[in-house]
Design a protein around this motif. Structure first.
Motif, PDB file in Angstrom:
ATOM      1  N   ARG A  51     -23.127 -11.827  -2.615  1.00  0.00           N
ATOM      2  CA  ARG A  51     -24.513 -12.116  -2.983  1.00  0.00           C
ATOM      3  C   ARG A  51     -24.645 -12.224  -4.505  1.00  0.00           C
ATOM      4  O   ARG A  51     -24.298 -11.310  -5.240  1.00  0.00           O
ATOM      5  CB  ARG A  51     -25.441 -11.021  -2.459  1.00  0.00           C
ATOM      6  CG  ARG A  51     -26.909 -11.276  -2.756  1.00  0.00           C
ATOM      7  CD  ARG A  51     -27.769 -10.155  -2.217  1.00  0.00           C
ATOM      8  NE  ARG A  51     -29.192 -10.376  -2.492  1.00  0.00           N
ATOM      9  CZ  ARG A  51     -30.146  -9.516  -2.172  1.00  0.00           C
ATOM     10  NH1 ARG A  51     -29.839  -8.386  -1.543  1.00  0.00           N
ATOM     11  NH2 ARG A  51     -31.400  -9.790  -2.465  1.00  0.00           N
ATOM     12  N   GLN A  52     -25.143 -13.342  -4.972  1.00  0.00           N
ATOM     13  CA  GLN A  52     -25.345 -13.569  -6.397  1.00  0.00           C
ATOM     14  C   GLN A  52     -26.765 -13.146  -6.799  1.00  0.00           C
ATOM     15  O   GLN A  52     -27.695 -13.200  -5.981  1.00  0.00           O
ATOM     16  CB  GLN A  52     -25.141 -15.043  -6.728  1.00  0.00           C
ATOM     17  CG  GLN A  52     -23.738 -15.560  -6.423  1.00  0.00           C
ATOM     18  CD  GLN A  52     -22.757 -15.254  -7.530  1.00  0.00           C
ATOM     19  OE1 GLN A  52     -22.941 -15.647  -8.673  1.00  0.00           O
ATOM     20  NE2 GLN A  52     -21.693 -14.530  -7.201  1.00  0.00           N
ATOM     21  N   GLN A  53     -26.916 -12.721  -8.044  1.00  0.00           N
ATOM     22  CA  GLN A  53     -28.213 -12.250  -8.530  1.00  0.00           C
ATOM     23  C   GLN A  53     -28.739 -13.151  -9.641  1.00  0.00           C
ATOM     24  O   GLN A  53     -27.966 -13.635 -10.481  1.00  0.00           O
ATOM     25  CB  GLN A  53     -28.087 -10.812  -9.071  1.00  0.00           C
ATOM     26  CG  GLN A  53     -27.751  -9.767  -8.021  1.00  0.00           C
ATOM     27  CD  GLN A  53     -27.553  -8.394  -8.642  1.00  0.00           C
ATOM     28  OE1 GLN A  53     -26.819  -8.236  -9.610  1.00  0.00           O
ATOM     29  NE2 GLN A  53     -28.223  -7.387  -8.081  1.00  0.00           N
ATOM     30  N   GLN A  54     -30.055 -13.335  -9.648  1.00  0.00           N
ATOM     31  CA  GLN A  54     -30.691 -13.976 -10.785  1.00  0.00           C
ATOM     32  C   GLN A  54     -30.834 -12.956 -11.909  1.00  0.00           C
ATOM     33  O   GLN A  54     -30.566 -11.770 -11.738  1.00  0.00           O
ATOM     34  CB  GLN A  54     -32.046 -14.542 -10.379  1.00  0.00           C
ATOM     35  CG  GLN A  54     -31.960 -15.676  -9.364  1.00  0.00           C
ATOM     36  CD  GLN A  54     -33.316 -16.212  -8.982  1.00  0.00           C
ATOM     37  OE1 GLN A  54     -34.306 -15.490  -8.989  1.00  0.00           O
ATOM     38  NE2 GLN A  54     -33.375 -17.505  -8.648  1.00  0.00           N
ATOM     39  N   TRP A  55     -31.295 -13.435 -13.065  1.00  0.00           N
ATOM     40  CA  TRP A  55     -31.273 -12.564 -14.243  1.00  0.00           C
ATOM     41  C   TRP A  55     -32.148 -11.324 -14.060  1.00  0.00           C
ATOM     42  O   TRP A  55     -31.799 -10.230 -14.511  1.00  0.00           O
ATOM     43  CB  TRP A  55     -31.698 -13.350 -15.484  1.00  0.00           C
ATOM     44  CG  TRP A  55     -33.181 -13.645 -15.547  1.00  0.00           C
ATOM     45  CD1 TRP A  55     -33.822 -14.758 -15.099  1.00  0.00           C
ATOM     46  CD2 TRP A  55     -34.194 -12.789 -16.088  1.00  0.00           C
ATOM     47  NE1 TRP A  55     -35.167 -14.662 -15.338  1.00  0.00           N
ATOM     48  CE2 TRP A  55     -35.435 -13.462 -15.944  1.00  0.00           C
ATOM     49  CE3 TRP A  55     -34.186 -11.537 -16.694  1.00  0.00           C
ATOM     50  CZ2 TRP A  55     -36.638 -12.920 -16.371  1.00  0.00           C
ATOM     51  CZ3 TRP A  55     -35.385 -10.988 -17.116  1.00  0.00           C
ATOM     52  CH2 TRP A  55     -36.597 -11.661 -16.956  1.00  0.00           C
ATOM     53  N   ALA A  56     -33.281 -11.459 -13.397  1.00  0.00           N
ATOM     54  CA  ALA A  56     -34.178 -10.314 -13.235  1.00  0.00           C
ATOM     55  C   ALA A  56     -33.538  -9.239 -12.362  1.00  0.00           C
ATOM     56  O   ALA A  56     -33.597  -8.036 -12.676  1.00  0.00           O
ATOM     57  CB  ALA A  56     -35.504 -10.778 -12.632  1.00  0.00           C
ATOM     58  N   TRP A 172     -23.170  -5.227  -9.567  1.00  0.00           N
ATOM     59  CA  TRP A 172     -22.377  -4.148  -8.964  1.00  0.00           C
ATOM     60  C   TRP A 172     -20.914  -4.548  -8.831  1.00  0.00           C
ATOM     61  O   TRP A 172     -20.022  -3.712  -9.020  1.00  0.00           O
ATOM     62  CB  TRP A 172     -22.969  -3.784  -7.606  1.00  0.00           C
ATOM     63  CG  TRP A 172     -24.436  -3.471  -7.692  1.00  0.00           C
ATOM     64  CD1 TRP A 172     -25.462  -4.243  -7.247  1.00  0.00           C
ATOM     65  CD2 TRP A 172     -25.034  -2.318  -8.309  1.00  0.00           C
ATOM     66  NE1 TRP A 172     -26.669  -3.658  -7.534  1.00  0.00           N
ATOM     67  CE2 TRP A 172     -26.435  -2.471  -8.172  1.00  0.00           C
ATOM     68  CE3 TRP A 172     -24.537  -1.180  -8.936  1.00  0.00           C
ATOM     69  CZ2 TRP A 172     -27.335  -1.526  -8.664  1.00  0.00           C
ATOM     70  CZ3 TRP A 172     -25.428  -0.237  -9.427  1.00  0.00           C
ATOM     71  CH2 TRP A 172     -26.799  -0.409  -9.284  1.00  0.00           C
ATOM     72  N   VAL A 173     -20.671  -5.814  -8.554  1.00  0.00           N
ATOM     73  CA  VAL A 173     -19.290  -6.305  -8.482  1.00  0.00           C
ATOM     74  C   VAL A 173     -18.652  -6.302  -9.867  1.00  0.00           C
ATOM     75  O   VAL A 173     -17.501  -5.879 -10.041  1.00  0.00           O
ATOM     76  CB  VAL A 173     -19.256  -7.722  -7.869  1.00  0.00           C
ATOM     77  CG1 VAL A 173     -17.854  -8.317  -7.948  1.00  0.00           C
ATOM     78  CG2 VAL A 173     -19.724  -7.680  -6.424  1.00  0.00           C
ATOM     79  N   ASP A 174     -19.391  -6.759 -10.868  1.00  0.00           N
ATOM     80  CA  ASP A 174     -18.847  -6.812 -12.226  1.00  0.00           C
ATOM     81  C   ASP A 174     -18.530  -5.413 -12.753  1.00  0.00           C
ATOM     82  O   ASP A 174     -17.496  -5.203 -13.400  1.00  0.00           O
ATOM     83  CB  ASP A 174     -19.840  -7.510 -13.158  1.00  0.00           C
ATOM     84  CG  ASP A 174     -19.985  -8.994 -12.846  1.00  0.00           C
ATOM     85  OD1 ASP A 174     -19.049  -9.561 -12.254  1.00  0.00           O
ATOM     86  OD2 ASP A 174     -21.028  -9.573 -13.188  1.00  0.00           O
TER      87      ASP A 174
END
Length: 425
Positions: A51-56, A172-174
Motif C-alpha cells: 500500500r502506497q501513501q500520499q504525502w499527508a 512503515w516499509v521505509d
C-alpha cells in the motif's frame, strides 16, 4: 584529512547504490536472510507493504511513530529504578552519591532530544542512566530517529523522481528497511571492530581500582560498543560517557577515531549516490557530493591551520610553541581533533573527541559556520540531503526569477499550484 576524504568518497558510491536497492525493493546480499524477518514484522504490526501513501498519510505516520516513541521512552526513563539491568541503582533510594535524579523535566528533555536527533545532553550518562536505559532507551531511539529521517529523505527523493504519481511510498516499509538492511548491519560490523580496539562491552557493575598514587578510583563500565556505532550513524551523538568520544572507553585509538568519523558521514555521503540513482541523474548526485566535500575540505584545512598555529596568548604565557593542544586528547593530537570537530559540526552530530570551546577563534568560526549552514555539508542522517535539496530549490527559484524563466528542477517546474475557487450559487 585527505585520507579520510578518499575513504569517504570510495565508500559513498557502493553504500549509496545499496541503499537505493533497499528502498526500491530490489534484492540485495542480505535479502536472503532479512526478507523473512521483514515479512514477519509486517504481519506482526498489520502493515500492508504494497500500500502506497500520499504525502499527508506519510507525514501523519511519521509524526505518530515519533510521538509513540517519545512517550514510551519517557515512561521508561521515569520507571528505570524499577527495571532490571541497573547495577548502580539509578532512580532508587540506593543510588550512589553524585547520581543525577531522573526528574520529570529531565526525562522529558532526554526523550525529546533523542526523538528529534538534537543531541542535546544536560546530564552525564554514567551517573544518570542504567544499562537498560542506555540499551532499550538511548540506542533504540537512535535507531528509530535515524530511520525516520532516512524515510523522509527517501520520500522527498521519490517526489522528485516520479512524474505522474501522487504517492511517496510507505513510511512503515521505509522505516523497517532502514533499520533492518542498513542501520543494524553497519552497527553490528562497527561494534565488533570497536570491541577489537578496546571499547568496553559489559553488563556488570563498576570496577574499583587503586591509582599509582594509591588513591581509590571507580571505573564505570557498560554496553558501550553496542551503542557507539548507532550513536555515530544516526547523528544523535549522545555519548555513553560524559566525555563522549574523548573517553578512552568510547574511542581508544587513532584507528577507532578514523572509523568513527567515517561512521558519522557514511550515510549522509551515501545518500547523494542514492539520490542520483533514484532520480536517474547520477551526475547530479555527484555534483551535490562535490559541493559538500569542497566545503568540508575547506573547513578542515582552515581548522587544522589555525590549531597548528596555536593561541598567541597561550604562547606568551607558557612559552611553548606546539600548536593549540588545549582541550584535546594526546592520543589524537591536533589533526585528528580538528577534522573530528568539522565532521561533528558539519553533520549536526553531537559526538566530540575534543572540547570545541578550547579551539582557536578561527577554528571556532568554522564550527559555527558549519552549524549555521543548516546541514548542507553532508548533514545528519537523511536531513543532510533534504537540506541540500531545499538549498538547490531556493537557488534555482531565485535564479529563475532573475532571468525571467519558470524555474525547473529535475524536469519539474517550481510553481504554486492554486486550487480553483468554487463559484457561489
Amino acid at each position: 584529512m585527505l585520507a579520510f576524504a578518499v575513504f569517504l568518497t570510495l565508500l559513498a558510491k557502493p553504500l549509496g547504490s545499496y541503499m537505493a536497492d533497499v528502498f526500491e525493493g530490489r534484492r540485495t546480499l542480505l535479502s536472503r536472510f532479512l526478507v523473512p524477518c521483514e515479512g514477519f514484522i509486517y504481519r506482526l504490526c498489520g502493515i500492508d507493504a504494497e500500500r502506497q501513501q500520499q504525502w499527508a498519510a506519510y507525514a501523519a505516520s511519521c509524526l505518530a511513530f515519533s510521538l509513540v516513541g517519545v512517550l514510551l521512552f519517557y515512561a521508561h526513563l521515569r520507571l528505570q529504578g524499577l527495571l532490571p539491568l541497573n547495577p548502580r541503582g539509578f532512580g532508587t533510594p540506593s543510588a550512589p552519591p553524585g547520581a543525577t535524579p531522573m526528574t520529570p523535566d529531565l526525562a522529558f528533555n532526554i526523550a525529546i532530544s533523542f526523538m528529534t536527533n538534537t543531541s542535546w545532553q544536560s546530564w552525564s550518562g554514567e551517573t544518570t542512566l542504567s544499562n537498560l536505559s542506555q540499551m532499550l532507551g538511548i540506542a533504540v531511539q537512535s535507531f528509530t530517529s535515524a530511520a525516520a529521517g532516512m524515510a523522509v529523505a527517501v520520500a522527498l527523493i521519490r517526489s522528485l523522481a516520479r512524474q505522474e504519481s501522487d504517492v511517496l511510498g510507505n513510511f512503515w516499509v521505509d522505516v523497517t528497511r532502514s533499520v533492518l538492511y542498513i542501520l543494524l548491519p553497519l552497527s553490528f560490523i562497527a561494534a565488533l571492530f570497536l570491541c577489537s580496539q578496546g571499547v568496553v562491552q559489559s553488563l556488570g557493575t563498576w570496577q574499583n581500582a587503586a591509582t599509582l598514587e594509591g588513591a581509590a578510583q571507580t571505573i564505570p563500565l557498560g554496553p558501550v560498543a553496542s551503542q557507539e556505532p548507532i550513536k555515530l550513524l544516526s547523528s544523535d551523538g549522545g555519548g555513553f560517557f560524559n566525555a563522549n568520544s574523548a573517553h578512552p572507553f568510547e574511542n581508544p585509538t587513532p584507528l577507532s577515531n578514523f572509523v568513527e568519523m567515517l561512521l558519522i558521514l557514511a550515510i549522509p555521503a551515501g545518500f547523494t549516490a542514492t539520490f542520483g540513482r533514484m532520480v536517474r541523474e547520477q551526475s547530479h548526485g555527484w555534483t551535490l557530493y562535490a559541493v559538500m566535500m569542497f566545503l568540508f575540505i575547506a573547513g578542515s584545512c582552515i581548522t587544522m591551520w589555525s590549531e597548528r598555529g596555536g593561541s598567541p596568548a597561550i604562547k606568551a604565557a607558557v612559552a611553548v610553541d606546539g600548536g593549540n593542544m588545549e582541550g584535546k586528547e594526546v592520543r589524537f593530537g591536533i589533526p585528528a581533533s580538528s577534522v573530528f570537530s568539522v565532521v561533528s559540526t558539519a553533520s549536526s552530530d553531537g559526538a566530540v573527541n575534543s572540547m570545541h570551546d578550547s579551539f582557536t577563534p578561527l577554528a571556532g568560526l568554522v564550527q559555527l559556520f558549519n552549524l549555521k549552514t543548516g546541514e548542507v555539508i553532508f548533514g545528519g542522517t537523511g536531513s543532510g540531503l533534504i537540506s541540500m535539496i531545499l538549498t538547490c530549490l531556493i537557488t534555482i527559484f531565485i535564479a529563475g526569477l532573475m532571468v525571467g524563466r519558470t524555474p525547473e528542477y529535475l524536469g519539474k517546474k517550481i510553481i504554486v499550484r492554486r486550487r480553483p475557487i468554487a463559484k457561489r450559487a
